[in-house]
Design an enzyme around this catalytic site. Structure first.
Site, PDB file in Angstrom:
ATOM      1  N   HIS A  28       0.841  -1.212   0.000  1.00  0.00           N
ATOM      2  CA  HIS A  28       0.000   0.000   0.000  1.00  0.00           C
ATOM      3  C   HIS A  28       0.872   1.257   0.000  1.00  0.00           C
ATOM      4  O   HIS A  28       0.576   2.240  -0.680  1.00  0.00           O
ATOM      5  CB  HIS A  28      -0.868   0.065   1.265  1.00  0.00           C
ATOM      6  CG  HIS A  28      -1.889  -1.016   1.381  1.00  0.00           C
ATOM      7  ND1 HIS A  28      -1.803  -2.023   2.299  1.00  0.00           N
ATOM      8  CD2 HIS A  28      -3.043  -1.225   0.692  1.00  0.00           C
ATOM      9  CE1 HIS A  28      -2.862  -2.811   2.195  1.00  0.00           C
ATOM     10  NE2 HIS A  28      -3.628  -2.350   1.226  1.00  0.00           N
ATOM     11  N   SER A 176       0.086  -8.916   1.010  1.00  0.00           N
ATOM     12  CA  SER A 176      -1.363  -8.915   1.165  1.00  0.00           C
ATOM     13  C   SER A 176      -1.684  -8.785   2.654  1.00  0.00           C
ATOM     14  O   SER A 176      -0.950  -9.329   3.490  1.00  0.00           O
ATOM     15  CB  SER A 176      -1.923 -10.238   0.625  1.00  0.00           C
ATOM     16  OG  SER A 176      -3.204 -10.476   1.150  1.00  0.00           O
TER      17      SER A 176
END
Ligand code: PAF
Length: 272
Positions: A28, A176
């Site tokens: 991210h 993830s």
């Protein structure tokens, strides 16, 4: 949020959006860094979107780490965190959803019915609320990126969709938030996912164009690791996700493997 974005736009600022469900990892943060390089103002949204979880999926268990997320976002150089409540986004009598048609019903959509309806709807709402000039989505969720790009084309949203890189752990596993559910040993086993994508690239380099032949080789490699199961391996035209039997042009090779009950997605995009 809408009024703030509108006034930033009137001041001539370029706005970038990074939509997330929180529990932020380096993947991210790379998207945030990419946005920071291009925008005057970067908004990161944190919203665990119930509409994209099916019954029996992990909505209530989904990792939440708001305080540490805020620190990470600030350090990555973003300016605004948009963190609405479920009631803000889906008030009583909310009833309009975006149906992505066949593109949302294949691959992940086939396994998770309604998932892309939820993703497309929340992204449309986030675009309308935060009014960005561009939004960054990670390549790891390749189908999601393609679905949102298609929605933007189909519904004439006035923003650019930008592809962010796949960031990997030291073992080579695509980052993830669901890694929180895996042991170290599971992560070591998961190395085979990237190895299988590299194998596919080598086969293509040697001139093999048959999707089924490449799939057989990939499955054989993956299933040689105990406890690792292939859910699917797919070959799709990157532009519109049309399924391919013979590979040509720009192709997304994507796969999902299951380790200790956790579905791990990965892909590579190859130009042939
Ligand atoms: O990839 C995600 O985290 C989510 O699907 C997204 C794009 C933030 C929409 O809820």
């Amino acid at each position: 949020m809408q009024a703030l974005s509108e006034s930033l736009r009137l001041d001539g600022k370029t706005i970038g959006l990074v939509p997330t469900m929180g529990a932020l990892h380096d993947g991210h943060l790379k998207l945030v860094e990419k946005a920071v390089k291009r925008a005057d103002i970067v908004i990161v949204s944190i919203f665990v979107n119930p509409a994209q979880f099916g019954p029996g999926e992990d909505f209530s268990k989904y990792p939440r780490a708001f305080k540490s997320d805020c620190l990470k976002i600030e350090r990555a150089g973003a300016n605004i965190i948009f963190h609405p409540s479920v009631d803000d986004i889906y008030p009583p009598r909310f009833g309009t959803y975006i149906d992505m048609g066949w593109m949302g019903e294949m691959l992940e959509g086939e396994r998770r019915p309604g998932h892309f309806k939820g993703v497309a709807t929340i992204c449309a709402k986030l675009f309308n609320i935060t009014k960005p000039h561009f939004a960054v989505f990670g390549q790891k969720d390749g189908q999601q990126l393609a679905v949102i790009r298609q929605m933007v084309r189909d519904l004439n949203f006035n923003l650019e969709i930008i592809k962010g890189p796949i960031v990997r752990t030291k073992e080579g596993v695509a980052m993830s938030s669901r890694h929180a559910y895996l042991s170290e040993n599971d992560l070591v086993k998961a190395q085979v996912i990237k190895l299988s994508l590299e194998l596919a690239r080598r086969l293509i380099k040697r001139g093999i164009r048959s999707a089924s032949a490449i799939e057989r080789w990939m499955r054989k490699l993956i299933e040689s690791v105990p406890g690792v199961k292939v859910d699917y391996i797919a070959f799709n035209r990157w532009d519109d996700l049309a399924p391919l039997k013979k590979l040509s042009g720009e192709v997304m090779i994507s796969l999902v493997v299951v380790i200790s009950g956790v579905r791990l997605l990965d892909n590579t995009i190859v130009k042939i």
